[in-house]
Design a protein around this motif. Sequence first.
Motif, PDB file in Angstrom:
ATOM      1  N   ASP A   1       0.866  -1.183   0.000  1.00 24.01           N
ATOM      2  CA  ASP A   1       0.000   0.000   0.000  1.00 24.01           C
ATOM      3  C   ASP A   1       0.898   1.226   0.000  1.00 24.01           C
ATOM      4  O   ASP A   1       1.100   1.875   1.021  1.00 24.01           O
ATOM      5  CB  ASP A   1      -0.896  -0.022   1.242  1.00 24.01           C
ATOM      6  CG  ASP A   1      -1.837   1.167   1.313  1.00 24.01           C
ATOM      7  OD1 ASP A   1      -1.889   1.948   0.334  1.00 24.01           O
ATOM      8  OD2 ASP A   1      -2.502   1.332   2.351  1.00 24.01           O
ATOM      9  N   SER A   2       1.430   1.558  -1.174  1.00 23.35           N
ATOM     10  CA  SER A   2       2.476   2.579  -1.261  1.00 23.35           C
ATOM     11  C   SER A   2       2.252   3.623  -2.340  1.00 23.35           C
ATOM     12  O   SER A   2       3.092   4.506  -2.526  1.00 23.35           O
ATOM     13  CB  SER A   2       3.835   1.893  -1.507  1.00 23.35           C
ATOM     14  OG  SER A   2       3.734   0.922  -2.528  1.00 23.35           O
ATOM     15  N   ASN A   3       1.122   3.579  -3.045  1.00 22.64           N
ATOM     16  CA  ASN A   3       0.892   4.560  -4.104  1.00 22.64           C
ATOM     17  C   ASN A   3       0.855   5.991  -3.573  1.00 22.64           C
ATOM     18  O   ASN A   3       1.483   6.898  -4.135  1.00 22.64           O
ATOM     19  CB  ASN A   3      -0.412   4.253  -4.836  1.00 22.64           C
ATOM     20  CG  ASN A   3      -0.273   3.088  -5.795  1.00 22.64           C
ATOM     21  OD1 ASN A   3       0.826   2.585  -6.024  1.00 22.64           O
ATOM     22  ND2 ASN A   3      -1.390   2.647  -6.357  1.00 22.64           N
ATOM     23  N   LYS A   4       0.125   6.208  -2.487  1.00 23.63           N
ATOM     24  CA  LYS A   4       0.023   7.558  -1.928  1.00 23.63           C
ATOM     25  C   LYS A   4       1.375   8.033  -1.407  1.00 23.63           C
ATOM     26  O   LYS A   4       1.721   9.214  -1.514  1.00 23.63           O
ATOM     27  CB  LYS A   4      -1.027   7.599  -0.819  1.00 23.63           C
ATOM     28  CG  LYS A   4      -2.450   7.418  -1.327  1.00 23.63           C
ATOM     29  CD  LYS A   4      -3.465   7.445  -0.190  1.00 23.63           C
ATOM     30  CE  LYS A   4      -4.872   7.257  -0.716  1.00 23.63           C
ATOM     31  NZ  LYS A   4      -5.885   7.240   0.381  1.00 23.63           N
ATOM     32  N   LEU A   5       2.147   7.108  -0.832  1.00 25.88           N
ATOM     33  CA  LEU A   5       3.485   7.453  -0.356  1.00 25.88           C
ATOM     34  C   LEU A   5       4.373   7.905  -1.511  1.00 25.88           C
ATOM     35  O   LEU A   5       5.113   8.891  -1.381  1.00 25.88           O
ATOM     36  CB  LEU A   5       4.123   6.250   0.341  1.00 25.88           C
ATOM     37  CG  LEU A   5       5.593   6.444   0.756  1.00 25.88           C
ATOM     38  CD1 LEU A   5       5.684   7.438   1.901  1.00 25.88           C
ATOM     39  CD2 LEU A   5       6.220   5.115   1.141  1.00 25.88           C
ATOM     40  N   LYS A   6       4.295   7.216  -2.640  1.00 26.63           N
ATOM     41  CA  LYS A   6       5.116   7.581  -3.790  1.00 26.63           C
ATOM     42  C   LYS A   6       4.748   8.977  -4.306  1.00 26.63           C
ATOM     43  O   LYS A   6       5.620   9.759  -4.690  1.00 26.63           O
ATOM     44  CB  LYS A   6       4.937   6.542  -4.910  1.00 26.63           C
ATOM     45  CG  LYS A   6       5.543   5.174  -4.611  1.00 26.63           C
ATOM     46  CD  LYS A   6       7.045   5.208  -4.739  1.00 26.63           C
ATOM     47  CE  LYS A   6       7.687   3.843  -4.605  1.00 26.63           C
ATOM     48  NZ  LYS A   6       7.613   3.019  -5.817  1.00 26.63           N
ATOM     49  N   ILE A   7       3.461   9.286  -4.308  1.00 22.20           N
ATOM     50  CA  ILE A   7       3.032  10.623  -4.742  1.00 22.20           C
ATOM     51  C   ILE A   7       3.552  11.687  -3.779  1.00 22.20           C
ATOM     52  O   ILE A   7       4.054  12.737  -4.201  1.00 22.20           O
ATOM     53  CB  ILE A   7       1.497  10.673  -4.854  1.00 22.20           C
ATOM     54  CG1 ILE A   7       1.025   9.743  -5.974  1.00 22.20           C
ATOM     55  CG2 ILE A   7       1.018  12.104  -5.112  1.00 22.20           C
ATOM     56  CD1 ILE A   7      -0.472   9.518  -5.993  1.00 22.20           C
ATOM     57  N   LEU A   8       3.437  11.422  -2.488  1.00 17.39           N
ATOM     58  CA  LEU A   8       3.962  12.344  -1.481  1.00 17.39           C
ATOM     59  C   LEU A   8       5.470  12.516  -1.636  1.00 17.39           C
ATOM     60  O   LEU A   8       5.990  13.637  -1.517  1.00 17.39           O
ATOM     61  CB  LEU A   8       3.632  11.825  -0.083  1.00 17.39           C
ATOM     62  CG  LEU A   8       4.117  12.663   1.102  1.00 17.39           C
ATOM     63  CD1 LEU A   8       3.482  14.052   1.073  1.00 17.39           C
ATOM     64  CD2 LEU A   8       3.796  11.963   2.422  1.00 17.39           C
ATOM     65  N   ALA A   9       6.172  11.426  -1.912  1.00 14.17           N
ATOM     66  CA  ALA A   9       7.619  11.478  -2.088  1.00 14.17           C
ATOM     67  C   ALA A   9       8.004  12.352  -3.280  1.00 14.17           C
ATOM     68  O   ALA A   9       8.956  13.147  -3.196  1.00 14.17           O
ATOM     69  CB  ALA A   9       8.186  10.077  -2.273  1.00 14.17           C
ATOM     70  N   MET A  10       7.282  12.217  -4.377  1.00 12.33           N
ATOM     71  CA  MET A  10       7.608  13.019  -5.555  1.00 12.33           C
ATOM     72  C   MET A  10       7.270  14.486  -5.329  1.00 12.33           C
ATOM     73  O   MET A  10       8.027  15.382  -5.748  1.00 12.33           O
ATOM     74  CB  MET A  10       6.865  12.479  -6.779  1.00 12.33           C
ATOM     75  CG  MET A  10       7.304  13.135  -8.084  1.00 12.33           C
ATOM     76  SD  MET A  10       9.089  12.929  -8.435  1.00 12.33           S
ATOM     77  CE  MET A  10       9.113  11.218  -8.995  1.00 12.33           C
ATOM     78  N   LYS A  11       6.168  14.760  -4.667  1.00 16.02           N
ATOM     79  CA  LYS A  11       5.804  16.147  -4.366  1.00 16.02           C
ATOM     80  C   LYS A  11       6.870  16.777  -3.472  1.00 16.02           C
ATOM     81  O   LYS A  11       7.299  17.918  -3.704  1.00 16.02           O
ATOM     82  CB  LYS A  11       4.438  16.196  -3.685  1.00 16.02           C
ATOM     83  CG  LYS A  11       3.838  17.586  -3.522  1.00 16.02           C
ATOM     84  CD  LYS A  11       2.393  17.472  -3.065  1.00 16.02           C
ATOM     85  CE  LYS A  11       1.701  18.834  -3.053  1.00 16.02           C
ATOM     86  NZ  LYS A  11       2.217  19.733  -2.023  1.00 16.02           N
ATOM     87  N   ASP A  12       7.323  16.044  -2.475  1.00 13.97           N
ATOM     88  CA  ASP A  12       8.376  16.528  -1.592  1.00 13.97           C
ATOM     89  C   ASP A  12       9.664  16.766  -2.364  1.00 13.97           C
ATOM     90  O   ASP A  12      10.353  17.777  -2.149  1.00 13.97           O
ATOM     91  CB  ASP A  12       8.603  15.520  -0.472  1.00 13.97           C
ATOM     92  CG  ASP A  12       9.667  15.967   0.513  1.00 13.97           C
ATOM     93  OD1 ASP A  12       9.332  16.725   1.449  1.00 13.97           O
ATOM     94  OD2 ASP A  12      10.848  15.563   0.351  1.00 13.97           O
ATOM     95  N   ALA A  13       9.998  15.852  -3.267  1.00 15.32           N
ATOM     96  CA  ALA A  13      11.222  15.973  -4.055  1.00 15.32           C
ATOM     97  C   ALA A  13      11.224  17.232  -4.912  1.00 15.32           C
ATOM     98  O   ALA A  13      12.237  17.932  -5.024  1.00 15.32           O
ATOM     99  CB  ALA A  13      11.400  14.743  -4.939  1.00 15.32           C
ATOM    100  N   LEU A  14      10.072  17.542  -5.498  1.00 20.26           N
ATOM    101  CA  LEU A  14       9.968  18.732  -6.351  1.00 20.26           C
ATOM    102  C   LEU A  14       9.949  20.016  -5.532  1.00 20.26           C
ATOM    103  O   LEU A  14      10.617  20.997  -5.875  1.00 20.26           O
ATOM    104  CB  LEU A  14       8.708  18.636  -7.215  1.00 20.26           C
ATOM    105  CG  LEU A  14       8.694  17.528  -8.267  1.00 20.26           C
ATOM    106  CD1 LEU A  14       7.312  17.409  -8.895  1.00 20.26           C
ATOM    107  CD2 LEU A  14       9.739  17.780  -9.343  1.00 20.26           C
ATOM    108  N   GLU A  15       9.184  20.011  -4.455  1.00 16.70           N
ATOM    109  CA  GLU A  15       9.054  21.224  -3.648  1.00 16.70           C
ATOM    110  C   GLU A  15      10.337  21.567  -2.895  1.00 16.70           C
ATOM    111  O   GLU A  15      10.516  22.713  -2.463  1.00 16.70           O
ATOM    112  CB  GLU A  15       7.894  21.076  -2.669  1.00 16.70           C
ATOM    113  CG  GLU A  15       6.531  21.069  -3.360  1.00 16.70           C
ATOM    114  CD  GLU A  15       5.376  20.881  -2.398  1.00 16.70           C
ATOM    115  OE1 GLU A  15       5.644  20.449  -1.244  1.00 16.70           O
ATOM    116  OE2 GLU A  15       4.229  21.163  -2.789  1.00 16.70           O
TER     117      GLU A  15
END
Length: 224
Positions: A20-34
Amino acid sequence: MHQLYKYDIYIFDCDGVILDSNKLKILAMKDALESIENIKDGIDSSIEYFTNNFGLSRYHHVNEFSSKFLSYYGLSKIELEKTILNNYADFLDKHYVKSEVIAGFEQIASTVNGLMYVASGSEQNQLRRVLEKKNISICFKGIFGSPTKKYEIIRNVLDEVGENKKAVMIGDSIADLDAAKANHIDFIGISDYSNTPDLLREKCTLYGYRVINNWHEIGTKVYG
């Protein structure tokens, strides 16, 4: 008997299927960009693309971001992509292992009789470390991820086991479906954790593939 149990080879996506990691991956990418001050605009568009095209590698996504969506200054395209990828990997190194194994998966893994593989868009070394820490890597004959493309991973698995074996790809994204279709094997969609469940069901219906909501349905639905 459920249709799932008729195969010799089982190829699973990971995020949204095993973990159950899809939402985590989205959060990770948002954090990486921001985290990158040099980016002026395009983060929202990048995250929307990332969400809607899940299952493809981080390398594909970051190239799409830098080519189509992001406005930035003071960095070359190569420098920008390297920074995003490093930030994303650092976030996941800290948090990916915290993802829960999706309910019902371990029961399925213990009851199918065929060989099991993972074909994921996740970076291969990171993926292997996480599944090992979750104590489920032992379930699989092979665990494969990016930078090798998913359809190539499936092709390699089929070459290894022989094309006379009946194989299925199980995934939650259109990228998973496309990879199965490209290799002329069956596909089963699993929708509960998908970022695009309606589109997944639509495409499965179009191509005649099965869809389940979650692993618990395996015990309740019977196909002729």
